[in-house]
Structure formats: C-alpha cells, structure tokens
Design an enzyme around this catalytic site. Structure first.
Site, PDB file in Angstrom:
ATOM      1  CD  GLN A 106     -56.063 -44.440 -11.836  1.00 16.10           C
ATOM      2  OE1 GLN A 106     -56.461 -43.608 -12.674  1.00 16.10           O
ATOM      3  NE2 GLN A 106     -54.785 -44.594 -11.548  1.00 16.10           N
ATOM      4  CG  HIS A 139     -56.265 -45.430   0.830  1.00 14.38           C
ATOM      5  ND1 HIS A 139     -56.517 -45.040   2.129  1.00 14.38           N
ATOM      6  CD2 HIS A 139     -57.359 -46.115   0.432  1.00 14.38           C
ATOM      7  CE1 HIS A 139     -57.716 -45.451   2.486  1.00 14.38           C
ATOM      8  NE2 HIS A 139     -58.244 -46.122   1.470  1.00 14.38           N
ATOM      9  CG  ASN A 185     -51.075 -48.590 -12.186  1.00 14.11           C
ATOM     10  OD1 ASN A 185     -50.983 -49.579 -12.910  1.00 14.11           O
ATOM     11  ND2 ASN A 185     -51.366 -47.400 -12.665  1.00 14.11           N
ATOM     12  CE  LYS A 238     -28.143 -71.231 -16.172  1.00 20.94           C
ATOM     13  NZ  LYS A 238     -27.654 -72.304 -17.063  1.00 20.94           N
ATOM     14  CB  CYS A 243     -54.222 -40.595   2.969  1.00 26.14           C
ATOM     15  SG  CYS A 243     -54.906 -41.608   1.640  1.00 26.14           S
ATOM     16  CD  GLN A 264     -34.918 -60.684 -22.644  1.00 28.10           C
ATOM     17  OE1 GLN A 264     -35.073 -59.669 -21.970  1.00 28.10           O
ATOM     18  NE2 GLN A 264     -34.205 -61.714 -22.224  1.00 28.10           N
ATOM     19  CG  HIS A 302     -56.147 -46.133  -5.278  1.00 24.55           C
ATOM     20  ND1 HIS A 302     -54.920 -46.070  -4.644  1.00 24.55           N
ATOM     21  CD2 HIS A 302     -55.969 -45.497  -6.477  1.00 24.55           C
ATOM     22  CE1 HIS A 302     -54.051 -45.429  -5.399  1.00 24.55           C
ATOM     23  NE2 HIS A 302     -54.649 -45.073  -6.525  1.00 24.55           N
ATOM     24  CB  CYS A 308     -57.948 -41.640   4.668  1.00 28.02           C
ATOM     25  SG  CYS A 308     -56.576 -42.811   4.816  1.00 28.02           S
ATOM     26  CG  HIS A 333     -53.322 -45.041   4.544  1.00 26.24           C
ATOM     27  ND1 HIS A 333     -53.536 -44.283   3.409  1.00 26.24           N
ATOM     28  CD2 HIS A 333     -51.980 -44.990   4.779  1.00 26.24           C
ATOM     29  CE1 HIS A 333     -52.388 -43.791   2.990  1.00 26.24           C
ATOM     30  NE2 HIS A 333     -51.425 -44.200   3.786  1.00 26.24           N
ATOM     31  CB  SER A 352     -49.476 -40.853  -7.052  1.00 29.29           C
ATOM     32  OG  SER A 352     -50.888 -40.945  -7.177  1.00 29.29           O
TER      33      SER A 352
END
Length: 349
Positions: A170, A166, A155, A30, A52, A325, A168, A55, A115, A163
C-alpha cells in the site's frame, strides 16, 4: 558478582533514529511458553482465485473490474484511510484538545498477477518491477503540492492484519509528516548538523567493520539487524550510497534493491519454514520541497515471530506502557538469519 554480559543480562539500547531507548532481556528467552499459539500460514493457494478482488479481471468492492494485468497493478484504495477532498478544519482548546483535518491519497500495489506468490517466491526481475512502481508512485504523489510525505509499505500475513493473501502493498500519502518519519527527520538533521554526514552512513560504516549484525549484502545494499531492534527478527535495509529517496537510485541500484529484498525474505521464510509475516516499509525524505540532505533512504522489516512459526512476540503490557522490549539480542537474530540458505524451502518440496 558475575561479570556483566550483553548476551545474558538485561540492558537498554538507544535507537538514534527515533531518539528512544528500549529494553533487552535475553534471559527471558529461556522461559517456558504456555501462551497463545498461532496457526502457521502453510495454505496452498491457487495461481488465480475467482473470489479474490485483487486477481486480474476480477470485480472489486466498488464494482470496477481489474484489468488483465501481467506485471504490477496500481489503483486507488477502495477503502482508503485518507481522502483527497477534505474540508479545512482544526480544533485547539487551551492546547489540550487539538485536532487538524488531514487529506491524502491511499493506493494499493499488486506485486504480481499470481495469487499464490509472495516476494521471496518472485524473481528478481519481477521484484524489480515492484521497485520501479515504488519509484513512479513516489515521484507522482510527492510532486503534489498538498502531499508532504509518501509512506510505502507492505503488511504480509494475516498475523499482521493483511486482509487478502494476494501479494500486494500500500501507499498512504498525506499532508503532514507522520510520527516516526517526523522523529527520524529531527534525529537525522541534528546528527547531520553536528557531524556533516548522515547518521545512517556512519552507522553502516560502523556495522561493516565488525559485520556482527550484518545478515546479507550485495554491491549496493546491506541488510542488518539494527543494534536497537525491538522486534525479534527486525532488519534494516540500507543503500551503501547516500540517497534521500528511492528516485535517486540508479538502474543498477534498483536491481540490487530487488535482489536484496528477495534474499532477505527467502531467509525469513526459511527460518521457521513458513510464509513469514511482517510489516515492512520505506522511510525516505519528506516531499515538502526541502532538500533534506540529512536523510538516508532505508527500509524497515518488522516481523512478529519469536520462537517458531506458532509463537509470536506481543507488544503489550510493558511495551505499551513503558518502552519497547525484546527477549533475544540483535546479534543472535542476525547470526540465525545469516546462517540460513538462500534457496527457498519450498524449492525442495
């Protein structure tokens, strides 16, 4: 004094997978926000970007040309954090200064040749192709004698350090079992020895009795906000059947896995009508040649957004120095995600 209420008063919750406690402070949601505002990812990207390096047909940093792939595409990471040929080496000075050489393999998986897509914008069939690649890579890398853990992850979004937009993910496969999977191994083994069942099988059965934290489910998988979630809209994807790793999923279960990933990630995008950032990854048994009957395959999603597409959760201060937290309860997060439509918000544009 007022009666204690989990929705109003600070309290701690226990994470049985890691054996750690975390703090929940629902009253803090709040407070007014005058901190950093992020730029939401609403950029319109082309289906093909000639600049890219992921691609089809384009040149990567090492000078190689990507093939004109039409589905998924896997290659060794040009800037891998792990290397296969690492000389033996270790350091131990009075038990205080310890280091060991670490070898491994880093790979990149392009989910789609397009892409401009992300997982929630792909079809179940296309995501099933990604699941199949995860299976193949786990089998191939996990069979190598010097690989004892295979970490598959994604990610998504610049906010999470991605980074390249596109679509992807890992794979980091390495000699030693890393921190969190090692803790999960210890916790699950201890529970299995005591109860004769997997920790997550019992936990899933408990959650299905009330469905208070369940977000979405199909015949083979359940997505829920774990009781001990640290990130605002963190979720846990669990197969109903106990399997130790992704290779043990049946054909039908693989498709169901793709379906549940799509339905969850659509909800994420719809929450704040933005391409929702997150780090997500599979946790499964170590590949050290042992059975690991106590392991129960699962997938974590850790998204940082808290109040809107522009206000994120920062793991700083207390979180870095004390323990995790959160400001909203797991029950509130599950309810918000559960109530969202399963049609992607862009479909109405």
């Amino acid at each position: 004094m007022a009666e204690f209420n989990f929705n109003d008063h600070p309290h701690r919750r226990f994470n049985p997978l890691l054996g750690e406690w975390m703090l929940v402070s629902p009253q803090r949601s709040k407070r007014p926000w005058q901190g950093q505002q992020e730029e939401p990812d609403r950029a319109e990207r082309p289906a093909y970007d000639p600049t890219c390096y992921l691609c089809p047909g384009n040149v990567r940093a090492n000078g190689e040309h990507n093939p004109q792939y039409t589905g998924t595409f896997v290659f060794d990471n040009d800037f891998a954090a792990l290397q296969a040929d690492v000389p033996a080496g270790d350091l131990n000075v009075e038990g205080l200064l310890q280091a060991k050489a670490e070898s491994g393999v880093g790979r990149v998986i392009c989910f789609s040749p397009r892409h401009d897509l992300t997982l929630p914008e792909m079809s179940v069939e296309a995501i099933r192709g990604v699941v199949d690649v995860w299976v193949e890579q786990f089998q191939e890398l996990g069979a190598q004698p010097d690989i004892n853990y295979v970490q598959i992850f994604e990610n998504k979004g610049f906010m999470m350090g991605c980074s390249n937009p596109h679509p992807h993910g890992q794979i980091w496969a390495q000699r030693h079992v890393p921190g969190d999977p090692a803790k999960e191994t210890v916790q699950q083994e201890a529970y299995y020895k005591e109860q004769g069942k997997t920790l997550l099988a019992d936990y899933l059965a408990l959650e299905l009795r009330t469905k208070e934290r369940v977000v979405v489910e199909n015949d083979h998988f359940v997505v829920l906000v774990p009781f001990w979630a640290a990130w605002p809209y963190e979720t846990l994807v669990l197969p109903r059947r106990v399997v130790q790793d992704i290779t043990q999923l049946s054909d039908e279960e693989r498709t169901a896995f793709a379906d549940i990933i799509r339905r969850l990630t659509i909800r994420y995008d719809n929450l704040f009508q933005t391409s929702f950032p997150y780090s997500a990854g599979l946790h499964q048994r170590p590949t050290d040649g042992q059975e690991h009957e106590s392991w129960h395959l699962h997938m974590h999603f850790y998204p940082p957004l808290l109040r809107s597409a522009t206000v994120r959760k920062f793991m700083v201060g207390y979180e870095l120095l004390a323990e995790a937290q959160r400001d909203i309860t797991a029950e509130y997060a599950a309810q918000r995600l559960r109530e969202l439509p399963e049609v992607h918000y862009k479909a109405g544009l």
